[in-house]
Design a protein around this motif. Structure first.
Motif, PDB file in Angstrom:
ATOM      1  N   ARG A  81      12.635  41.138  -4.487  1.00 43.23           N
ATOM      2  CA  ARG A  81      14.031  41.203  -4.028  1.00 43.23           C
ATOM      3  C   ARG A  81      14.647  39.811  -3.980  1.00 43.23           C
ATOM      4  O   ARG A  81      15.799  39.611  -4.397  1.00 43.23           O
ATOM      5  CB  ARG A  81      14.096  41.859  -2.656  1.00 43.23           C
ATOM      6  N   ALA A  82      13.888  38.844  -3.467  1.00 39.27           N
ATOM      7  CA  ALA A  82      14.417  37.487  -3.333  1.00 39.27           C
ATOM      8  C   ALA A  82      14.679  36.855  -4.687  1.00 39.27           C
ATOM      9  O   ALA A  82      15.750  36.281  -4.933  1.00 39.27           O
ATOM     10  CB  ALA A  82      13.446  36.626  -2.528  1.00 39.27           C
ATOM     11  N   ARG A  83      13.736  36.967  -5.597  1.00 41.21           N
ATOM     12  CA  ARG A  83      13.890  36.313  -6.911  1.00 41.21           C
ATOM     13  C   ARG A  83      14.977  36.984  -7.746  1.00 41.21           C
ATOM     14  O   ARG A  83      15.742  36.312  -8.444  1.00 41.21           O
ATOM     15  CB  ARG A  83      12.557  36.309  -7.659  1.00 41.21           C
ATOM     16  N   VAL A  84      15.062  38.294  -7.668  1.00 41.65           N
ATOM     17  CA  VAL A  84      16.114  38.998  -8.394  1.00 41.65           C
ATOM     18  C   VAL A  84      17.487  38.625  -7.831  1.00 41.65           C
ATOM     19  O   VAL A  84      18.440  38.365  -8.576  1.00 41.65           O
ATOM     20  CB  VAL A  84      15.896  40.521  -8.323  1.00 41.65           C
ATOM     21  N   CYS A  96       8.662  29.986 -20.559  1.00 39.27           N
ATOM     22  CA  CYS A  96       9.791  30.919 -20.537  1.00 39.27           C
ATOM     23  C   CYS A  96      10.977  30.321 -19.791  1.00 39.27           C
ATOM     24  O   CYS A  96      12.136  30.505 -20.191  1.00 39.27           O
ATOM     25  CB  CYS A  96       9.372  32.236 -19.885  1.00 39.27           C
ATOM     26  N   LEU A  97      10.703  29.606 -18.710  1.00 35.50           N
ATOM     27  CA  LEU A  97      11.789  28.948 -17.983  1.00 35.50           C
ATOM     28  C   LEU A  97      12.478  27.927 -18.875  1.00 35.50           C
ATOM     29  O   LEU A  97      13.705  27.800 -18.876  1.00 35.50           O
ATOM     30  CB  LEU A  97      11.242  28.272 -16.724  1.00 35.50           C
ATOM     31  N   GLN A  98      11.673  27.203 -19.650  1.00 38.40           N
ATOM     32  CA  GLN A  98      12.246  26.211 -20.559  1.00 38.40           C
ATOM     33  C   GLN A  98      13.046  26.873 -21.675  1.00 38.40           C
ATOM     34  O   GLN A  98      13.985  26.276 -22.213  1.00 38.40           O
ATOM     35  CB  GLN A  98      11.132  25.345 -21.149  1.00 38.40           C
ATOM     36  N   ALA A  99      12.706  28.116 -22.011  1.00 39.47           N
ATOM     37  CA  ALA A  99      13.407  28.845 -23.068  1.00 39.47           C
ATOM     38  C   ALA A  99      14.656  29.548 -22.562  1.00 39.47           C
ATOM     39  O   ALA A  99      15.367  30.161 -23.349  1.00 39.47           O
ATOM     40  CB  ALA A  99      12.467  29.859 -23.721  1.00 39.47           C
ATOM     41  N   GLY A 100      14.899  29.485 -21.253  1.00 35.95           N
ATOM     42  CA  GLY A 100      16.131  30.057 -20.729  1.00 35.95           C
ATOM     43  C   GLY A 100      15.979  31.164 -19.712  1.00 35.95           C
ATOM     44  O   GLY A 100      16.983  31.714 -19.249  1.00 35.95           O
ATOM     45  N   ALA A 101      14.746  31.527 -19.355  1.00 31.72           N
ATOM     46  CA  ALA A 101      14.563  32.532 -18.302  1.00 31.72           C
ATOM     47  C   ALA A 101      15.058  31.983 -16.970  1.00 31.72           C
ATOM     48  O   ALA A 101      14.926  30.791 -16.696  1.00 31.72           O
ATOM     49  CB  ALA A 101      13.093  32.936 -18.199  1.00 31.72           C
ATOM     50  N   PHE A 102      15.631  32.856 -16.145  1.00 32.00           N
ATOM     51  CA  PHE A 102      16.145  32.416 -14.853  1.00 32.00           C
ATOM     52  C   PHE A 102      15.010  32.179 -13.858  1.00 32.00           C
ATOM     53  O   PHE A 102      15.112  31.323 -12.994  1.00 32.00           O
ATOM     54  CB  PHE A 102      17.110  33.464 -14.291  1.00 32.00           C
ATOM     55  N   ASP A 103      13.941  32.957 -13.984  1.00 37.91           N
ATOM     56  CA  ASP A 103      12.828  32.838 -13.047  1.00 37.91           C
ATOM     57  C   ASP A 103      11.688  33.706 -13.572  1.00 37.91           C
ATOM     58  O   ASP A 103      11.819  34.384 -14.593  1.00 37.91           O
ATOM     59  CB  ASP A 103      13.245  33.299 -11.650  1.00 37.91           C
ATOM     60  N   TYR A 104      10.557  33.683 -12.877  1.00 43.05           N
ATOM     61  CA  TYR A 104       9.459  34.585 -13.204  1.00 43.05           C
ATOM     62  C   TYR A 104       8.900  35.187 -11.925  1.00 43.05           C
ATOM     63  O   TYR A 104       8.999  34.614 -10.847  1.00 43.05           O
ATOM     64  CB  TYR A 104       8.357  33.873 -14.009  1.00 43.05           C
ATOM     65  N   ILE A 105       8.320  36.376 -12.069  1.00 44.78           N
ATOM     66  CA  ILE A 105       7.754  37.102 -10.928  1.00 44.78           C
ATOM     67  C   ILE A 105       6.275  37.340 -11.200  1.00 44.78           C
ATOM     68  O   ILE A 105       5.921  37.994 -12.189  1.00 44.78           O
ATOM     69  CB  ILE A 105       8.474  38.446 -10.720  1.00 44.78           C
ATOM     70  N   PRO A 106       5.398  36.819 -10.364  1.00 47.19           N
ATOM     71  CA  PRO A 106       3.967  37.009 -10.591  1.00 47.19           C
ATOM     72  C   PRO A 106       3.499  38.412 -10.189  1.00 47.19           C
ATOM     73  O   PRO A 106       4.045  39.027  -9.279  1.00 47.19           O
ATOM     74  CB  PRO A 106       3.323  35.935  -9.709  1.00 47.19           C
ATOM     75  N   LYS A 107       2.489  38.907 -10.902  1.00 45.69           N
ATOM     76  CA  LYS A 107       1.845  40.172 -10.552  1.00 45.69           C
ATOM     77  C   LYS A 107       0.612  39.856  -9.717  1.00 45.69           C
ATOM     78  O   LYS A 107      -0.051  38.839  -9.947  1.00 45.69           O
ATOM     79  CB  LYS A 107       1.423  40.919 -11.808  1.00 45.69           C
ATOM     80  N   PRO A 108       0.216  40.745  -8.803  1.00 46.10           N
ATOM     81  CA  PRO A 108       0.891  41.992  -8.409  1.00 46.10           C
ATOM     82  C   PRO A 108       2.168  41.708  -7.625  1.00 46.10           C
ATOM     83  O   PRO A 108       2.293  40.678  -6.965  1.00 46.10           O
ATOM     84  CB  PRO A 108      -0.157  42.694  -7.552  1.00 46.10           C
TER      85      PRO A 108
END
Length: 230
Positions: free
Chosen positions: A113-116, A94-106
């Motif tokens: 807050r930091a990643r957003v 997803c990062l390679q496709a253009g996502a700015f970042d990802y957030i792991p669950k849980p």
């Protein structure tokens, strides 16, 4: 983070979607929820969002498909993907496709807050950089136009002054020769118009001899060099 920043939260699991939306609303975001990628696209067609958070695995169109569609149609939206801890490879894709970042669950509140915040800051810098380059391109175009104007005005003034100094400046109907800069710019430098209505255009070769060209070129070169060095 700017207070009131709008965010679209996309997940087909209501509990997770609501929990994430509430978490973001507590710190000042205005959240809209979508239960599927298809619903998210419908919302985006009606409303603008600077930020979108989407789960990767959803029924129907998955998060990867949604990401690609958003990047194609709304490239200024900052997209963050939600992923299980074990789904590292899909997150990297997803990062390679253009996502700015990802957030792991849980979710961890501080991490969300930091990643957003980082994603929105990255988006802001990208938009500012684009605006800067657009403004820079406009300034370059304006400078190029000004240099052209100086060149044309210089040709007109210096060529006439030089010929007048030699006592060979011709007249047409009792008027001194002139060059129409507007017509010159439209028709190209090769077209030189003398006198009212272009009378005497055929006399260009007789009027500007080789010695004149050298003299004018030398002064114009200095003029343009001084202007470019400002």
């Amino acid at each position: 983070m700017d207070n009131g920043t709008r965010c679209l939260v996309v997940d087909d699991e209501p509990r997770i979607r609501s929990a994430l939306a509430r978490l973001l609303e507590v710190v000042g975001y205005q959240c809209t929820q979508a239960a599927s990628a298809e619903q998210a696209l419908e919302i985006l067609e009606r409303e603008a969002f600077p930020l979108l958070l989407s789960d990767i695995r959803m029924a129907g169109m998955d998060g990867v498909g949604l990401l690609r569609e958003v990047r194609r149609r709304w490239p200024d939206v900052a997209v963050l993907m939600l992923t299980a801890v074990a789904e590292v490879d899909p997150a990297v894709a997803c990062l390679q496709a253009g996502a700015f970042d990802y957030i792991p669950k849980p979710f961890q509140v501080d991490e969300v807050r930091a990643r957003v915040g980082q994603a929105l800051e990255k988006r802001r810098l990208i938009l500012e950089n684009r605006e800067y380059h657009q403004h820079l391109a406009e300034m370059v175009d304006q400078q190029a136009l000004r240099i052209e104007e100086l060149f044309l005005e210089g040709v007109q003034t210096l060529a006439h002054a030089y010929q007048a100094a030699l006592g060979r400046a011709p007249t047409f109907g009792g008027q001194t020769p002139w060059m129409d800069s507007a017509l010159l710019a439209e028709a190209g430098v090769e077209t030189v118009v003398f006198g009212p209505g272009g009378a005497g255009a055929h006399a260009a070769e007789e009027w500007v001899d080789l010695e004149s060209v050298f003299a004018v070129a030398a002064v114009l070169a200095q003029l343009v060099a001084e202007y470019c060095g400002r």
